[in-house]
Write an enzyme that holds these catalytic residues in place. Structure first.
Site, PDB file in Angstrom:
ATOM      1  N   LEU A 100     -55.873 -59.105   8.600  1.00 31.57           N
ATOM      2  CA  LEU A 100     -54.670 -59.603   9.594  1.00 31.57           C
ATOM      3  C   LEU A 100     -53.384 -58.693   9.149  1.00 31.57           C
ATOM      4  O   LEU A 100     -52.869 -58.643   7.971  1.00 31.57           O
ATOM      5  CB  LEU A 100     -54.613 -61.022   9.295  1.00 31.57           C
ATOM      6  N   ILE A 101     -52.996 -57.922  10.264  1.00 28.18           N
ATOM      7  CA  ILE A 101     -51.681 -57.026   9.786  1.00 28.18           C
ATOM      8  C   ILE A 101     -50.832 -57.520  10.901  1.00 28.18           C
ATOM      9  O   ILE A 101     -50.752 -57.589  12.089  1.00 28.18           O
ATOM     10  CB  ILE A 101     -52.081 -55.818  10.178  1.00 28.18           C
ATOM     11  N   GLY A 135     -46.630 -56.959  12.570  1.00 27.14           N
ATOM     12  CA  GLY A 135     -46.006 -55.873  12.766  1.00 27.14           C
ATOM     13  C   GLY A 135     -46.512 -54.667  13.360  1.00 27.14           C
ATOM     14  O   GLY A 135     -46.243 -53.320  13.030  1.00 27.14           O
ATOM     15  N   SER A 151     -46.655 -53.264  16.397  1.00 26.82           N
ATOM     16  CA  SER A 151     -46.243 -52.519  17.894  1.00 26.82           C
ATOM     17  C   SER A 151     -46.050 -51.174  17.726  1.00 26.82           C
ATOM     18  O   SER A 151     -46.226 -50.233  18.451  1.00 26.82           O
ATOM     19  CB  SER A 151     -44.980 -53.425  18.381  1.00 26.82           C
ATOM     20  N   GLY A 208     -47.372 -50.249  10.988  1.00 26.99           N
ATOM     21  CA  GLY A 208     -48.556 -51.380  11.265  1.00 26.99           C
ATOM     22  C   GLY A 208     -49.437 -50.770  12.553  1.00 26.99           C
ATOM     23  O   GLY A 208     -50.444 -51.205  12.282  1.00 26.99           O
ATOM     24  N   TYR A 249     -30.761 -55.466   2.396  1.00 22.52           N
ATOM     25  CA  TYR A 249     -32.354 -55.045   2.443  1.00 22.52           C
ATOM     26  C   TYR A 249     -33.151 -54.928   1.277  1.00 22.52           C
ATOM     27  O   TYR A 249     -34.026 -55.220   0.985  1.00 22.52           O
ATOM     28  CB  TYR A 249     -32.402 -53.746   3.088  1.00 22.52           C
TER      29      TYR A 249
END
Length: 286
Positions: free
Chosen positions: A6-7, A9, A11, A15, A151
């Site tokens: 299961l990954i 991000g 798009s 990822g 971040y």
């Protein structure tokens, strides 16, 4: 039996490349993204190369969405072998000039999403007495940098979260824990981070302006002088993630390039892959 992964991000960027690369290496891939309308590039690859990839909606800032995606995988396969926490977002702005909404968003996307995705898969991995959790963090999770305190703070938190898990779930439940730590990545992630910085006039103002101008000039100079050394492709980073997933005894930490290794040297030279510290903590506490 092929493992499933299961990954988050998927798009764009790391990822997207990870989903394709894992599928080409005999994994059944559940590629997730917040908005499935952004999955056109991946759908095209699936059709062209007949890849074993299923797209699922998953918003890492929404616990219900996370649980729904995990439940779908369990209903279909009865297990989850690998979770790749990839979803994240760049952000560069001073803490003074960041809104409450921005602060919460950066933390949710880059840290809370990792925590809640991990929380969702752990019961199933624990029950099956096997599993692997790989988080795509950053050199920013080891080294704080100008205008990146929010971040970096979120990525530092991910590193601490993963390190803590590694001290007990690995031995007790055979769940492997790893952080993949890229430096610069030439993807939409980097473009987005720069846009969020440069477009916002509030950042380049007041007493921070001369510091910010030096920061941006330094970034540009490094990019011009050593682009090949600093900036990796999403595929290169995905390749490291795959190597970690295929490793029977993966390290806690792995930098993805020589530049990243050199950048973090002062923080990591005593224990480059984190193994010594994890073993020391195990011996001290357990």
């Amino acid at each position: 039996m092929n493992k499933n992964v299961l990954i988050t991000g998927t798009s764009t960027g790391v990822g997207l490349e990870s989903a394709i690369l894992f599928a080409k290496n005999n994994y059944k891939v559940y590629a997730t993204m917040r908005n499935l309308e952004k999955g056109e590039a991946l759908r095209k690859k699936i059709e062209e190369e007949n890849l074993n990839i299923e797209l699922l909606p998953l918003d890492v800032t929404n616990i219900g969405s996370i649980q729904s995606a995990v439940n779908t995988v369990i209903e279909k396969d009865g297990r989850i072998d690998v979770l790749v926490n990839n979803a994240g977002a760049g952000f560069a702005k001073t803490i003074e000039q960041s809104t409450e909404e921005e602060i919460r968003w950066v933390t949710d996307v880059n840290y809370h999403g990792v925590v809640f995705c991990t929380q969702a898969v752990l019961p199933f991995m624990r029950k099956q007495k096997s599993g692997q959790i790989i988080s795509i963090t950053s050199v920013g999770g080891l080294v704080g940098q100008p205008f990146n305190e929010l971040y970096c703070g979120a990525k530092f938190a991910v590193e601490g979260f993963m390190e803590s898990l590694a001290t007990y779930v690995s031995d007790a439940f055979n769940i492997k824990i790893s952080c993949v730590e890229p430096g610069g990545i030439a993807t939409e992630f980097m473009t987005s981070a720069v846009e969020k910085t440069a477009v916002d006039g509030k950042l380049a103002s007041g007493e921070y302006l001369p510091i910010f101008e030096r920061y941006m000039a330094g970034n540009q100079q490094r990019a011009n002088e050593s682009k090949e050394q600093v900036y990796q492709t999403g595929l290169e980073v995905a390749g490291i993630a795959l190597e970690v997933a295929q490793n029977e005894n993966p390290p806690l930490r792995v930098r993805t390039s020589k530049w990243a290794e050199d950048f973090c040297m002062l923080k990591t030279q005593a224990d480059p892959d984190g193994t010594k510290l994890v073993n020391e903590i195990k011996n001290s506490f357990l």
